[in-house]
Design a protein around this motif. Structure first.
Motif, short mmCIF file in Angstrom:
data_model
loop_
_atom_site.label_atom_id
_atom_site.label_comp_id
_atom_site.label_asym_id
_atom_site.label_seq_id
_atom_site.Cartn_x
_atom_site.Cartn_y
_atom_site.Cartn_z
N CYS A 186 0.83 -1.22 0.00
CA CYS A 186 0.00 0.00 0.00
C CYS A 186 0.86 1.26 0.00
O CYS A 186 2.07 1.20 0.21
N GLN A 187 0.21 2.37 -0.24
CA GLN A 187 0.89 3.67 -0.19
C GLN A 187 -0.10 4.74 0.26
O GLN A 187 -1.30 4.66 -0.03
N LEU A 188 0.41 5.72 0.96
CA LEU A 188 -0.38 6.90 1.32
C LEU A 188 0.03 8.04 0.40
O LEU A 188 1.20 8.16 0.04
N LEU A 189 -0.92 8.88 0.04
CA LEU A 189 -0.62 10.00 -0.84
C LEU A 189 -0.95 11.32 -0.13
O LEU A 189 -2.00 11.44 0.49
N TYR A 190 -0.05 12.27 -0.26
CA TYR A 190 -0.20 13.56 0.41
C TYR A 190 -0.30 14.72 -0.56
O TYR A 190 -0.98 15.70 -0.30
N TYR A 215 -6.34 13.59 1.25
CA TYR A 215 -5.31 12.57 1.39
C TYR A 215 -5.82 11.35 0.62
O TYR A 215 -7.01 11.29 0.28
N ALA A 216 -4.95 10.38 0.40
CA ALA A 216 -5.45 9.16 -0.23
C ALA A 216 -4.64 7.96 0.25
O ALA A 216 -3.50 8.09 0.71
N TYR A 217 -5.29 6.82 0.14
CA TYR A 217 -4.68 5.53 0.50
C TYR A 217 -4.97 4.56 -0.62
O TYR A 217 -6.10 4.47 -1.08
N LEU A 218 -3.92 3.90 -1.09
CA LEU A 218 -4.14 2.90 -2.13
C LEU A 218 -3.46 1.60 -1.73
O LEU A 218 -2.28 1.60 -1.39
N SER A 219 -4.22 0.53 -1.73
CA SER A 219 -3.62 -0.79 -1.52
C SER A 219 -4.01 -1.65 -2.71
O SER A 219 -4.64 -1.17 -3.65
N PRO A 249 -13.90 10.92 5.43
CA PRO A 249 -13.69 12.33 5.79
C PRO A 249 -12.20 12.69 5.93
O PRO A 249 -11.42 11.91 6.48
N TYR A 250 -11.85 13.86 5.41
CA TYR A 250 -10.48 14.40 5.49
C TYR A 250 -9.96 14.34 6.92
O TYR A 250 -8.81 13.98 7.16
N GLU A 251 -10.81 14.66 7.87
CA GLU A 251 -10.41 14.75 9.28
C GLU A 251 -10.06 13.38 9.87
O GLU A 251 -9.39 13.30 10.90
N SER A 252 -10.55 12.32 9.22
CA SER A 252 -10.34 10.99 9.81
C SER A 252 -9.02 10.36 9.36
O SER A 252 -8.70 9.24 9.74
N PHE A 253 -8.25 11.08 8.54
CA PHE A 253 -7.07 10.48 7.93
C PHE A 253 -6.05 9.99 8.96
O PHE A 253 -5.56 8.87 8.88
N TYR A 254 -5.72 10.83 9.93
CA TYR A 254 -4.66 10.44 10.88
C TYR A 254 -5.10 9.29 11.78
O TYR A 254 -4.30 8.44 12.16
N ALA A 255 -6.42 9.25 12.09
CA ALA A 255 -6.94 8.10 12.85
C ALA A 255 -6.82 6.84 11.99
O ALA A 255 -6.46 5.77 12.48
#
Lengths: 593, 593
Positions: A186-190, A215-219, A249-255
């Motif tokens: 996977c990868q996180l995108l900023y 933000y984005a997450y791709l696996s 939600p954007y705000e939930s990214f770090y969680a």
């Protein structure tokens, strides 16, 4: 000392922070940042687009680059902040300054979301021996910045098929293959522009850059787009779901990233922010690699190139009409920088496909043009007289592409020195634009073609010769560019067919005048033979270079031919779209010299 | 398959080694290597100065670069070895080849003394995922190479004061300060030229490079020079002892480093060999940094510059006399490549301060000149007729410096194409030599000034435009050079006043002709103003460029002026040292065009 700095220093003392860094950045290392993130500007008063503020419990220092020396001097005047002119002899880099000044056990604080993991890794390595304490989690500015704007939350949308070039699923498949090749799950995108490119998503959260905060997450099995609630309409949401893209939600990214476990993550330290890296690096198995998207998106697709040529043609028509209006009107009455800027801005924004300007128009008269990134305000707004020169650097964001062009216009009598410099800058632009070169060349290999006409006469411009241009994304896009002060850490991209880079040499004499001439260049194939594949450039920009500033006697036959050929093309492309009066005028301003 | 390769493959099978690497190298990563180390040449039959042989239990591959494609094709013919042309489309790099071919659990063997720690680190990282076994300690060639020469063991000596420039103690103090700055206690030195520079030591163990086989160790309190027993005379030993330099046997070096403990070592992975790194890295505390010597020695001292100008003047006189002899004699009778080489070699070696040639003279007639690093042998020795061109690339090692010059001479009728190419190469050399540039430029930023005249016509030369030149050391000295295919790993040095780099563009048409024109350039200060310190080049080489090959109509006015100015200087400097007859001739060959 400026009162905002004093407030910060009080917070620093309370929290036992000895040094505090405030970069010009957002959580996505965007170049242009939305108002919520303008902490450095809020604290220092310096409005330039680049700079880092370092505050100690007693002092404050602002580093900025050559484009902004004059402007920063003016804006920092009386603030108590020391201006540090990056790149000048005797001016230490921030890291060296910290190394020289920080004592063992002292604390350096910053908001880790505002730095990439790479930037902080380098700084930590540099300060290794100093034994100082890093506090990665300190946003000390927003708590004291009472009237700060909230995060931008503008509508976002998916690009219609005819503008997108390549489909979302094709792009996601490409990125998944890249992960596979690197044995990552996977990868996180900023990067907002990377995310916009991957999902063919556009928005309006950053000035002049049509991207949405995300933000984005791709696996291998999941694709998640983190955007603010309500910014996407139902059609876009539906389409994204068709492509199996979850929306969270954007705000939930770090969680979310805090919940990740048992996975191998591909990490691009130039993209991931330091705060995330601190959260993840010790917990997950990581594979380091440069981002696939950032190298894919700079090679424009066939569709993007077709589109961008269309928008550059329209943009060229607006600029030519503006030039005609300017040179005609100044003979009749005085103008102002703002009026001139408004005229070209309105021409662009009247376009059917126009979304925005690609950056705030620089309309700089006389000595103001020596301030490289001068931005006209109602306070600075100079009267334009029928003499000297006006520099206009501007561009548009259209649904079919992004433009960036600079022309300097002769408004009446100019000095011999001005003509000499204007001609030199034109020669400089032409030398790079007409380069032919073998595959393998970087922009840093070619930069000196532009600088040589200046260097041989003892002149220079304190900025890069050019930058990559995004497609309906940021007008400044790396890693292709034309510069010469490269290091192993910031080596520019090898030039490839399909890349777009600006060619914008200039000359600036403080207190007197500034000249810049900028065309966008498309890299494309030339001949192939036993030596390999040669490449060359094609102009995307077609607007006359003001012949009133050119002394043909200062040009070689080759240079005159290059200019004549360019003007011939300008006339051919632009003339059909002008009024009779404008066309007659254009004939004159594209004549052979 | 060549019988030497079969012998090696038998050893490999016996020791269960699946792939075996044989680079062109010695224990000191010298460029020119002494006969003992010519394992790759012994195995493959390829005599070029660069290349790597990879042997599997069934096949063998030789990688070499564009300078040697033609030569390697000839020399490998019938050997069963596959030629891999580095840099050509579709030809994988060795590391990629290994990655694609090696299977999990297979063994890659090599002699770790022949690779730098950096080279092996990169290769290991590249093959990380392949899970192959590295055997760092396998010298499989010397056991089968029965008639291999023993290690060279020639007399060594300390440079007399008037040639040394800077004293041993001053240099040792500088290196100790560098160690201190990096919080290190000691460093090991492997590069023969670095060691020669540090101790003002010279010898004769490597062809054309006046260095002695040696290792060195420097700590805050100790300096040890490891040389072969008996190579130093008593005066040199005494002098070294005065500087507190211990002398120990070359053979005891690995036992010595094996005994090191409780110390922090500065490691330059580009200098330390892999075998040493394997011994030390897990046992000692290490600080990584680039070597101080390799950056210090390329900025020549005042004394070295004074000396090198003297030796270049004498060298220019010899080359000019040679040119006169060649052009006169070929009108009277045929010559041979060897005879021509002998004439220039004898002129140089007759110099009172001559020690050696700086590399084997290239004397290449007609189509032989298209083989970039052609080396004439009694077998290849071509007859020279009064037509076409002779390329001579040669240089000397004098007590006061090192020279490197190439001229191509017109011997009679030549084609229009040859004149066009000869003129183009001259223009290319002139464009780089006359560059003016700001401090901060690397050679890679300027390389395209030389290539542009060729590239714009669709030509190229498959070698760097130039290399650094050592001072009574290796004629090829990094890290300053002129190239364009740079990567973050091999970025060239920022150019500084006092650096010497060659400027040697060429053009080669296989089977027809080859042209190269080479001058050495000294980097020096030009003007300083608000933009910073500008730099420029000064010629060190003064020998006519054969005007019989020049068509002035193919040159710009600027280019003609550059050539005329150069020839004016050549005449002024060289003429006083010639016979009347030669002087009259030189007047003609340095005339204005």
């Amino acid at each position: 000392m400026k009162k905002e700095i004093i407030l910060l220093q009080q917070e620093m003392i309370r929290l036992q922070v000895d040094y505090y860094l405030v970069p010009t950045s957002d959580y996505h290392h965007s170049e242009y940042i939305s108002d919520y993130f303008k902490c450095r500007q809020y604290l220092s008063g310096f409005t330039g687009s680049a700079g880092t503020l370092l505050v100690t419990t007693e002092k404050a220092y602002l580093w900025t680059d050559g484009r902004y020396f004059i402007q920063a001097e003016q804006e920092l005047s009386g603030s108590g902040i020391v201006l540090m002119k990056s790149g000048m002899d005797g001016v230490p880099k921030i890291a060296d300054f910290l190394k020289a000044h920080m004592k063992q056990g002292e604390t350096l604080g910053f908001d880790g979301k505002l730095y990439t993991a790479k930037e902080m890794e380098k700084l930590q390595r540099h300060l290794q021996d100093c034994q100082v304490i890093f506090r990665h989690d300190l946003d000390l500015v927003h708590p004291i910045w009472k009237d700060c704007d909230p995060l931008s939350c503008e509508p976002a949308y998916l690009l219609p098929e005819q503008y997108a070039g390549i489909s979302i699923s094709e792009k996601i498949t490409g990125l998944r293959q890249f992960l596979k090749d690197h044995h990552a799950d996977c990868q996180l995108l900023y990067s907002l522009t990377d995310i916009a490119w991957l999902f063919n998503l556009r928005g309006n959260d950053v000035a002049n850059t049509p991207v949405a905060l995300a933000y984005a997450y791709l696996s291998m099995t999941q694709a998640i787009l983190f955007v603010q609630s309500g910014v996407l309409d139902s059609t876009s949401i539906q389409k994204l779901r068709q492509y199996h893209v979850d929306i969270q939600p954007y705000e939930s990214f770090y969680a979310f990233i805090d919940s990740l476990s048992d996975t191998t993550m591909l990490i691009d330290k130039h993209d991931m922010n330091d705060a995330s890296y601190q959260l993840l690096s010790n917990r997950l198995s990581c594979v380091e690699a440069s981002g696939w998207i950032s190298t894919e998106k700079i090679v424009k697709s066939e569709q993007e190139l077709l589109n961008t040529k269309n928008c550059h043609l329209r943009d060229g028509i607006y600029m030519t009409k503006f030039m005609y209006w300017l040179k005609k009107t100044i003979k009749e009455r005085n103008l102002s920088e703002l009026e001139a800027a408004n005229v070209i801005d309105q021409l662009r924004l009247s376009d059917d496909l126009a979304l925005d300007l690609s950056f705030p128009t620089i309309s700089a008269y006389g000595k103001n043009a020596a301030i490289v990134h001068y931005s006209v305000t109602p306070e600075s707004n100079a009267t334009i007289y029928p003499k000297g020169m006006l520099l206009v650097d501007s561009g548009g964001q259209y649904l079919d592409g992004t433009t960036d062009i600079t022309r300097t216009f002769i408004l009446g009598p100019v000095s011999k020195e001005e003509i000499k410099c204007f001609t030199m800058v034109c020669r400089s632009m032409l030398h790079l634009a007409n380069a032919r070169f073998l595959t393998g060349c970087r922009g840093s290999n070619l930069d000196c073609l532009a600088r040589q006409p200046l260097w041989e006469a003892g002149y220079d411009y304190r900025h890069g010769t050019g930058h990559g241009v995004g497609h309906l994304l940021s007008v400044h896009e790396g890693p292709n560019n034309f510069r010469f002060r490269t290091t192993a850490d910031n080596l520019d991209a090898v030039l490839l067919p399909g890349m777009i880079t600006t060619d914008e040499p200039g000359l600036y004499t403080e207190g007197k005048f500034g000249i810049r001439t900028e065309n966008e260049l498309l890299c494309k194939k030339w001949k192939r033979n036993e030596y390999g594949q040669f490449l060359e450039f094609e102009y995307l920009t077609y607007v006359p270079i003001d012949l009133d500033g050119i002394d043909p006697a200062l040009m070689s036959q080759q240079e005159r031919t290059w200019l004549n050929d360019y003007h011939h093309q300008v006339y051919k492309k632009i003339a059909p779209h002008l009024t009779d009066e404008e066309r007659l005028w254009l004939k004159e301003y594209t004549k052979e010299i």
